[in-house]
Motif scaffolding. Structure first.
Motif, short mmCIF file in Angstrom:
data_model
loop_
_atom_site.label_atom_id
_atom_site.label_comp_id
_atom_site.label_asym_id
_atom_site.label_seq_id
_atom_site.Cartn_x
_atom_site.Cartn_y
_atom_site.Cartn_z
N ALA A 183 1.33 -1.66 0.00
CA ALA A 183 0.16 0.21 0.55
C ALA A 183 0.61 1.11 0.06
O ALA A 183 1.82 1.52 0.44
CB ALA A 183 -1.04 0.20 1.05
N ASN A 184 0.41 2.59 -0.62
CA ASN A 184 1.37 3.52 -0.73
C ASN A 184 0.21 4.57 0.04
O ASN A 184 -0.96 4.98 -0.56
CB ASN A 184 0.88 3.59 -2.30
N TRP A 185 0.32 4.35 1.49
CA TRP A 185 0.07 5.34 2.43
C TRP A 185 -0.77 6.84 2.23
O TRP A 185 -1.22 7.56 2.53
CB TRP A 185 -0.49 5.07 3.43
N ARG A 186 0.40 7.57 1.03
CA ARG A 186 0.77 9.04 0.78
C ARG A 186 -0.57 8.67 0.04
O ARG A 186 -1.70 10.05 -0.45
CB ARG A 186 1.97 9.32 -0.04
N ARG A 187 -1.10 7.88 -0.91
CA ARG A 187 -2.59 8.15 -0.74
C ARG A 187 -3.87 8.18 -0.61
O ARG A 187 -4.29 9.21 -0.72
CB ARG A 187 -2.60 7.28 -2.24
N ALA A 188 -3.82 7.69 1.11
CA ALA A 188 -4.53 8.30 1.88
C ALA A 188 -4.69 9.44 2.39
O ALA A 188 -5.21 9.88 2.44
CB ALA A 188 -4.41 7.33 3.10
N GLU A 189 -3.53 10.05 2.72
CA GLU A 189 -3.22 11.17 2.66
C GLU A 189 -3.65 11.61 1.70
O GLU A 189 -4.03 13.39 2.14
CB GLU A 189 -1.42 11.70 2.53
N VAL A 190 -3.74 12.21 0.18
CA VAL A 190 -4.85 12.49 -0.95
C VAL A 190 -5.61 13.10 -0.77
O VAL A 190 -6.21 13.75 -0.49
CB VAL A 190 -3.79 12.25 -1.96
N LEU A 191 -5.85 11.59 0.40
CA LEU A 191 -8.05 11.57 0.25
C LEU A 191 -8.12 12.39 1.21
O LEU A 191 -9.00 13.43 0.99
CB LEU A 191 -7.98 9.75 0.35
N LYS A 192 -7.11 13.01 2.29
CA LYS A 192 -7.77 13.84 3.42
C LYS A 192 -7.32 14.98 2.80
O LYS A 192 -8.37 16.28 3.26
CB LYS A 192 -6.34 13.55 4.15
N THR A 193 -5.99 15.04 2.04
CA THR A 193 -6.25 16.53 1.11
C THR A 193 -7.77 17.43 1.09
O THR A 193 -7.85 18.20 1.11
CB THR A 193 -5.38 16.74 0.57
N HIS A 194 -8.48 16.31 0.11
CA HIS A 194 -9.32 16.95 -0.56
C HIS A 194 -10.51 17.14 0.01
O HIS A 194 -11.08 17.90 0.28
CB HIS A 194 -9.67 15.10 -1.81
N LEU A 195 -10.56 16.12 1.54
CA LEU A 195 -11.62 16.40 2.11
C LEU A 195 -11.33 17.85 2.88
O LEU A 195 -12.95 18.04 2.78
CB LEU A 195 -11.61 15.06 3.39
N LEU A 196 -10.34 17.99 3.10
CA LEU A 196 -10.37 19.14 4.02
C LEU A 196 -10.21 20.61 3.09
O LEU A 196 -11.50 21.70 3.27
CB LEU A 196 -8.30 19.37 4.40
N ALA A 197 -10.19 20.29 1.58
CA ALA A 197 -10.39 21.49 0.92
C ALA A 197 -11.91 21.67 0.13
O ALA A 197 -12.52 23.22 -0.04
CB ALA A 197 -9.71 21.26 -0.73
N VAL A 198 -12.22 20.58 0.85
CA VAL A 198 -14.12 20.23 0.25
C VAL A 198 -15.44 21.14 1.46
O VAL A 198 -15.76 21.41 0.97
CB VAL A 198 -14.25 18.84 -0.12
N PHE A 199 -14.92 20.15 2.78
CA PHE A 199 -15.17 20.63 3.67
C PHE A 199 -14.26 20.89 4.91
O PHE A 199 -14.36 21.00 5.75
CB PHE A 199 -15.49 19.72 4.43
N PRO A 200 -13.27 23.06 4.42
CA PRO A 200 -13.27 23.05 5.12
C PRO A 200 -13.27 23.18 6.71
O PRO A 200 -12.88 23.83 7.67
CB PRO A 200 -12.45 24.64 4.62
N GLY A 201 -15.12 23.90 6.50
CA GLY A 201 -15.15 23.78 8.25
C GLY A 201 -15.26 23.02 9.19
O GLY A 201 -15.21 22.80 10.37
N LEU A 202 -14.53 21.64 8.74
CA LEU A 202 -15.21 20.58 9.43
C LEU A 202 -13.04 20.03 9.60
O LEU A 202 -12.38 19.16 9.98
CB LEU A 202 -15.46 19.24 8.94
#
Ligand SMILES: Cc1cc2nc3c(=O)[nH]c(=O)nc-3n(C[C@H](O)[C@H](O)[C@H](O)COP(=O)(O)OP(=O)(O)OC[C@H]3O[C@@H](n4cnc5c(N)ncnc54)[C@H](O)[C@@H]3O)c2cc1C
Length: 283
Positions: A182-201
């Protein structure tokens, strides 16, 4: 709910949405203030959405599968946890499934082992080309926040779902083979997207425990599963459901049950036959 930055993004996908319309899927378009009212935490960068009616989502996929197993056991099914490796035949008929824990006597068998199905199918001379479209998710444990209904962020190719067990962001495709680490950096990428789309959370997300996961989408070259008979009539195949295995499993299960007892399946299976690939060999 599928969201875009603007209507032009949606219109750029007119072909796919046209196919959905043609097969009877209906949706409402939601824009501006109406979208804000439905998804108050969504970044204002996203201003256009479609809300697909008559649909549902699973709030606990792991719990759902466990409940199905428990239901089957209550109906008399036995569960043996062991890796199947081969089949035994006598007089041209199936007599057993060989597992690492011994041989289980059987007159019929179904290969439904996801991305690993190929290893069993080749024992029968069946070569269906299949590759894992690896996908990751990150679940923020116990976080009861986020979008209802779930949102698919079309330009980022991620889905964000508030589950019974936490807030989950999932998606994207990695082509790296089944056994690559597994390349867990991909999980970090997903987290980055989540924070960009729901910044208030952001604060809640950063303080929750993040649990990453890697899974395999067993995918064939034409995107359709293989459902039907293998080169050996006593062994059926039901795998290759790619991105939609959870949603399509009940229908496939019903078809396979029909085939097992010799009933005509409810739909024609020509398009799903493993014989559509060149490697449909003899035994
Ligand atoms: C990030 C991500 C998001 C997804 N989102 C969705 C979604 O929103 N909706 C949806 O419908 N689908 C989704 N999918 C796809 C879905 O997970 C797959 O299509 C589905 O899991 C395939 O089901 P399966 O039963 O064929 O294989 P699996 O779920 O992989 O199950 C196969 C089982 O067979 C067992 N097995 C393997 N080899 C052997 C052997 N030799 N002997 C005995 N047992 C064996 C395995 O241990 C496993 O339990 C997603 C996938 C990923 C990766």
């Amino acid at each position: 709910m599928h969201v875009w930055k603007d209507r032009a993004g949606f219109e750029a996908e007119a072909t796919t949405w046209g196919v959905r319309r043609a097969v009877g899927i209906e949706w409402d378009e939601v824009e501006g203030e109406a979208l804000r009212a439905l998804q108050p935490d969504l970044s204002p960068d996203y201003r256009f959405a479609v809300r697909v009616g008559d649909s549902a989502h699973c709030r606990d996929p792991g719990g759902y599968v466990a409940a199905l197993v428990a239901h089957a056991e209550r109906r008399g099914a036995g569960v043996v946890k062991a890796r199947a490796v081969d089949f035994t035949f006598s007089g041209g008929r199936l007599t057993g499934v060989v597992t690492e824990a011994g041989t289980i006597p059987a007159e019929r068998a179904v290969i439904a082992a996801g991305i690993r199905s190929t290893d069993l199918a080749v024992r029968l001379g069946l070569r269906v080309p299949m590759e894992s479209e690896r996908g990751y998710h990150v679940q923020f444990e116990g976080l009861d926040l986020g979008p209802v209904p779930p949102v698919m962020i079309q330009d980022r190719k991620v889905a964000i779902t508030r589950l019974a067990t936490g807030l989950r962001v999932a998606g994207q495709v990695e082509l790296a083979g089944v056994d690559a680490r597994a390349n867990w950096r991909r999980a970090e990428v997903l987290k980055t997207h989540l924070l960009a789309v729901f910044p208030g959370l952001a604060e809640a997300i950063r303080s929750a425990r993040a649990v990453p996961w890697l899974g395999h989408r067993p995918s064939t070259p034409d995107g359709r599963p293989v459902i039907g008979r293998s080169p050996h009539p006593d062994v059926l195949v039901a795998y290759g459901h790619g991105h939609i295995g959870l949603a399509s499993a009940p229908r496939t299960g019903r078809i396979v049950a029909d085939l097992l007892v010799g009933r005509a399946p409810e739909i024609a299976l020509d398009g799903f036959s493993p014989a559509r690939f060149d490697g449909f060999g003899g035994i």
